[in-house]
Motif scaffolding. Structure first.
Motif, mmCIF file in Angstrom:
data_model
loop_
_atom_site.group_PDB
_atom_site.id
_atom_site.type_symbol
_atom_site.label_atom_id
_atom_site.label_comp_id
_atom_site.label_asym_id
_atom_site.label_seq_id
_atom_site.Cartn_x
_atom_site.Cartn_y
_atom_site.Cartn_z
ATOM 1 N N ALA A 108 43.417 55.238 38.713
ATOM 2 C CA ALA A 108 44.651 54.359 39.234
ATOM 3 C C ALA A 108 44.595 52.896 39.012
ATOM 4 O O ALA A 108 45.541 52.154 38.919
ATOM 5 C CB ALA A 108 44.711 54.604 40.843
ATOM 6 N N ALA A 109 43.416 52.467 39.082
ATOM 7 C CA ALA A 109 43.116 50.980 38.827
ATOM 8 C C ALA A 109 43.388 50.578 37.360
ATOM 9 O O ALA A 109 44.209 49.734 36.988
ATOM 10 C CB ALA A 109 41.786 50.760 39.025
ATOM 11 N N LEU A 164 34.356 51.583 39.679
ATOM 12 C CA LEU A 164 35.604 50.969 40.385
ATOM 13 C C LEU A 164 35.522 49.828 40.813
ATOM 14 O O LEU A 164 36.447 48.941 40.633
ATOM 15 C CB LEU A 164 36.171 52.430 40.991
ATOM 16 C CG LEU A 164 37.354 52.116 41.947
ATOM 17 C CD1 LEU A 164 37.171 51.439 43.371
ATOM 18 C CD2 LEU A 164 38.460 51.561 41.154
ATOM 19 N N LEU A 165 34.604 49.773 41.844
ATOM 20 C CA LEU A 165 34.534 48.245 42.656
ATOM 21 C C LEU A 165 34.513 47.336 41.621
ATOM 22 O O LEU A 165 35.004 46.113 41.855
ATOM 23 C CB LEU A 165 33.506 48.544 43.747
ATOM 24 C CG LEU A 165 33.846 49.587 44.684
ATOM 25 C CD1 LEU A 165 32.502 49.670 45.489
ATOM 26 C CD2 LEU A 165 34.892 49.392 45.521
ATOM 27 N N PHE A 170 36.582 42.529 38.647
ATOM 28 C CA PHE A 170 36.978 41.925 37.438
ATOM 29 C C PHE A 170 38.643 41.880 36.912
ATOM 30 O O PHE A 170 38.925 40.787 36.576
ATOM 31 C CB PHE A 170 36.252 42.657 36.286
ATOM 32 C CG PHE A 170 36.604 42.227 34.995
ATOM 33 C CD1 PHE A 170 36.105 41.253 34.234
ATOM 34 C CD2 PHE A 170 37.177 43.125 33.951
ATOM 35 C CE1 PHE A 170 36.306 40.886 33.039
ATOM 36 C CE2 PHE A 170 37.410 42.854 32.725
ATOM 37 C CZ PHE A 170 36.986 41.460 32.127
ATOM 38 N N ARG A 171 39.384 42.846 37.201
ATOM 39 C CA ARG A 171 40.723 42.772 37.064
ATOM 40 C C ARG A 171 41.805 42.367 38.143
ATOM 41 O O ARG A 171 42.820 42.180 37.988
ATOM 42 C CB ARG A 171 41.042 44.269 36.556
ATOM 43 C CG ARG A 171 40.502 44.505 35.084
ATOM 44 C CD ARG A 171 40.903 43.430 34.166
ATOM 45 N NE ARG A 171 40.550 43.974 32.627
ATOM 46 C CZ ARG A 171 40.723 43.165 31.534
ATOM 47 N NH1 ARG A 171 40.912 42.139 31.511
ATOM 48 N NH2 ARG A 171 40.398 43.772 30.461
ATOM 49 N N VAL A 201 27.940 44.854 33.916
ATOM 50 C CA VAL A 201 29.022 44.055 34.383
ATOM 51 C C VAL A 201 30.118 44.021 33.257
ATOM 52 O O VAL A 201 29.894 43.597 32.240
ATOM 53 C CB VAL A 201 28.834 42.631 34.905
ATOM 54 C CG1 VAL A 201 29.850 42.051 35.474
ATOM 55 C CG2 VAL A 201 27.672 42.790 35.998
ATOM 56 N N PRO A 202 31.396 44.421 33.929
ATOM 57 C CA PRO A 202 32.534 44.279 32.668
ATOM 58 C C PRO A 202 32.841 42.857 32.349
ATOM 59 O O PRO A 202 32.758 41.956 32.956
ATOM 60 C CB PRO A 202 33.590 44.996 33.421
ATOM 61 C CG PRO A 202 33.351 44.578 34.971
ATOM 62 C CD PRO A 202 31.950 44.693 35.146
ATOM 63 N N SER A 203 33.107 42.891 31.077
ATOM 64 C CA SER A 203 33.595 41.632 30.306
ATOM 65 C C SER A 203 35.064 41.887 29.534
ATOM 66 O O SER A 203 35.050 42.944 29.088
ATOM 67 C CB SER A 203 32.469 41.085 29.595
ATOM 68 O OG SER A 203 32.098 41.836 28.522
#
Length: 205
Positions: A108-109, A164-165, A170-171, A201-203
């Protein structure tokens, strides 16, 4: 092994987190790949995943495995089995069910990201956007009300939830999720100290 990845994807992050938790990260080479809805990538479709989705994992013997859930099952098996996906029947189904919930929230995200980033503003569908957020909020309420699902040891459901969190932070930082889910927030803060969380960690992009 080779993992086709993009640094912002929560599905890729789930696999990378699982690999670290299982002690297999050192056996995996990260292979950056660009996949964008509406933009063809025939080379990737031919060599890795015909659906042009990430992640995909090329094993030592040249077999390509996808999607993220299948890759995590493969890694768990390679690490001896029963580590992130319990072997005992009742616990196994519990973990796979919580994983399915967190995975659906991730989907969903990502769909929200496509709708608000890729689609022209005049073509966006507010009702559909609200419905995706409702799925995420509903999932957060479930974890908040069933916090036994957050108890140690770390499992695949928790890893998917963490991915997800992190993706929401991030977004979608403009829409804070913590006030409505304080137990989940406390768990995420503690879990974020783990190497599997810190190192993935997303980037951008």
């Amino acid at each position: 092994m080779k993992l086709y990845f993009a640094p912002a994807s929560p599905f890729v992050r789930k696999v990378r987190m699982a690999a670290i938790e299982l002690g297999l990260a050192g056996n995996i080479e990260l292979m950056p790949i660009t996949v964008v809805p509406g933009q063809a990538n025939p080379d990737y479709a031919k060599t890795a995943n015909p659906l042009r989705k990430i992640p995909a994992l090329e094993t030592d013997d040249g077999q390509v495995i996808y999607d993220s859930t299948v890759i995590c099952e493969y890694l768990d098996s390679r690490a001896g089995g029963g580590k992130l996906i319990p072997a005992e029947a009742e616990r196994r189904w519990q973990v796979l069910t919580t994983h399915a919930l967190a995975q659906g929230m991730c989907e969903a995200a990502v769909l929200l990201r496509y709708e608000t980033w890729l689609r022209p503003e005049e073509l966006r569908w507010p009702v559909w956007v609200d419905d995706q957020w409702d799925k995420i909020d509903s999932g957060l309420r479930w974890f908040e009300e069933h916090d036994h699902a957050l108890a140690a040891p770390m499992d695949l459901g928790q890893i998917a939830l963490g991915a997800l969190l992190g993706y929401l932070d991030f977004r979608a930082a403009e829409r804070p999720w913590r006030p409505a889910a304080p137990k989940v927030a406390a768990w995420f803060e503690a879990a974020s100290e783990r190497p599997s969380f810190r190192e993935t960690v997303p980037s951008a992009p």
